[in-house]
Design an enzyme around this catalytic site. Structure first.
Site, short mmCIF file in Angstrom:
data_model
loop_
_atom_site.label_atom_id
_atom_site.label_comp_id
_atom_site.label_asym_id
_atom_site.label_seq_id
_atom_site.Cartn_x
_atom_site.Cartn_y
_atom_site.Cartn_z
N ASP A 67 37.95 21.96 -40.91
CA ASP A 67 39.07 21.56 -41.76
C ASP A 67 40.38 22.27 -41.38
OD1 ASP A 67 38.14 24.04 -42.61
OD2 ASP A 67 37.37 23.31 -44.51
N ASP A 136 32.56 27.13 -56.06
CA ASP A 136 32.18 25.94 -56.81
C ASP A 136 31.17 25.08 -56.06
OD1 ASP A 136 33.77 25.08 -54.76
OD2 ASP A 136 35.26 24.07 -56.00
N HIS A 138 31.58 23.98 -52.81
CA HIS A 138 32.11 23.06 -51.77
C HIS A 138 31.69 23.52 -50.38
CE1 HIS A 138 36.00 25.65 -51.68
NE2 HIS A 138 35.44 25.80 -50.50
N GLU A 143 35.37 18.92 -51.92
CA GLU A 143 35.40 19.52 -53.24
C GLU A 143 34.36 18.88 -54.16
OE1 GLU A 143 36.89 22.14 -53.38
OE2 GLU A 143 39.00 22.09 -52.82
C1 F6R Z 1 36.66 26.74 -44.39
C2 F6R Z 1 35.60 26.11 -45.17
C3 F6R Z 1 35.39 26.48 -46.61
C4 F6R Z 1 34.96 27.94 -46.76
C5 F6R Z 1 34.71 28.29 -48.20
C6 F6R Z 1 34.36 29.76 -48.38
O1 F6R Z 1 36.68 26.23 -43.08
O2 F6R Z 1 34.93 25.28 -44.66
O3 F6R Z 1 34.40 25.64 -47.16
O4 F6R Z 1 33.80 28.15 -46.01
O5 F6R Z 1 35.85 28.00 -48.96
O6 F6R Z 1 35.46 30.53 -48.03
P1 F6R Z 1 35.31 32.11 -47.83
O7 F6R Z 1 34.45 32.33 -46.66
O8 F6R Z 1 36.72 32.59 -47.58
O9 F6R Z 1 34.72 32.64 -49.10
#
Ligand code: F6R
Length: 261
Positions: A67, A136, A138, A143
């Site tokens: 992403d 959450d 995701h 989301e």
């Molecule tokens: C980012 C991604 C997100 C993160 C998730 C956890 O490329 O795919 O799904 O893996 O938001 O983020 P952190 O690792 O910062 O807790």
């Protein structure tokens, strides 16, 4: 799903790095799906160390990131382009033309998303997809409520994701982009193997729902229960709300035992 629980995040990063190293040794033209965020930083450090100290060769590897934010310049300090260069791409020998990150600058986002999917298909699909998880549930920027059949597309970030990412934007929630491009859930599910890493207490509820709860778009990571080869690597804090810890630990111990025979 294989659930591996380790005392701390250094150990989970090291197991994930070993899985990726072994896969590159078996298939030098491995296709890797990559994530950003705080979770995989330690994994990238381990892979960089393997490149520098053990000569792990990434020259045949192709990567696709999950992403990227829309509406911030690629060179913005918080863009995922900057993140990947800083933590990984600047330190290993993956050719620039083999590094793919969703472009937030294209004129036609829809066409870009289709092309991104096509590129993944043309190369034969993703061999290993690295994933983190949001508090959450995701994965990528899929989301809560995302279709479990979704593909690469533009999404609106949830308030919980904006709040979680605000610290990277000087705690200014308004500075966090509202939109992002993300690989879809169906795109992720087509990877041959998924490696989901999670550490810390803040992830324990999402992890318990994803692994032991019902499969639902309200917890996007729960779809991984349907994936034939997913490894979930957790530190003890992230595993603290799981009910079947003893079973996961015995299963992993038996796997190691069988491997050593
Ligand atoms: C980012 C991604 C997100 C993160 C998730 C956890 O490329 O795919 O799904 O893996 O938001 O983020 P952190 O690792 O910062 O807790």
């Amino acid at each position: 799903m294989e659930v591996i629980i380790q005392p701390n995040h250094h150990q989970i990063a090291s197991i994930a790095a070993n899985i990726i190293r072994d896969a590159i040794l078996m298939k030098p033209n491995l296709v890797l799906g990559l994530a950003t965020g705080s979770t995989p930083i330690e994994l990238y450090k381990s892979l960089v160390r393997m490149h520098r100290e053990d000569g792990l060769d990434f020259s045949g590897v192709t990567t696709f990131n999950l992403d990227e934010y829309v509406a911030i310049p690629l060179e913005h300090p918080q863009s995922y382009h900057t993140f990947m260069a800083h933590y990984f791409f600047n330190h290993v020998n993956i050719p620039e033309e083999s590094q793919h990150i969703p472009q937030n600058t294209s004129e036609n986002h829809e066409e870009f998303c289709t092309t991104y999917e096509d590129k993944i298909k043309q190369i034969g699909g993703i061999d290993i997809q690295v994933l983190g998880i949001g508090t959450d549930g995701h994965i990528g920027f899929n989301e809560v409520g995302s279709s479990l059949a979704s593909r690469t597309r533009i999404v609106t970030l949830s308030q919980s994701t904006i709040d979680a990412n605000a610290p990277y934007f000087n705690d200014d929630k308004k500075a966090v982009p509202e939109l992002a491009i993300t690989m879809g859930i169906a795109t992720i599910m087509e990877a041959k193997q998924c490696l989901l890493l999670a550490n810390g207490n803040s992830k324990s509820v999402a992890i318990a729902k994803a692994i032991e709860g019902p499969i639902t778009s309200m917890v996007p990571a729960s779809i991984l229960q349907m994936h034939p080869d997913t490894v979930i690597l957790l530190d003890e804090a992230a595993a603290s709300d799981l009910k079947e810890v003893d079973y996961y630990n015995r299963s992993y111990a038996n796997k190691l035992l069988l491997q050593s025979q």
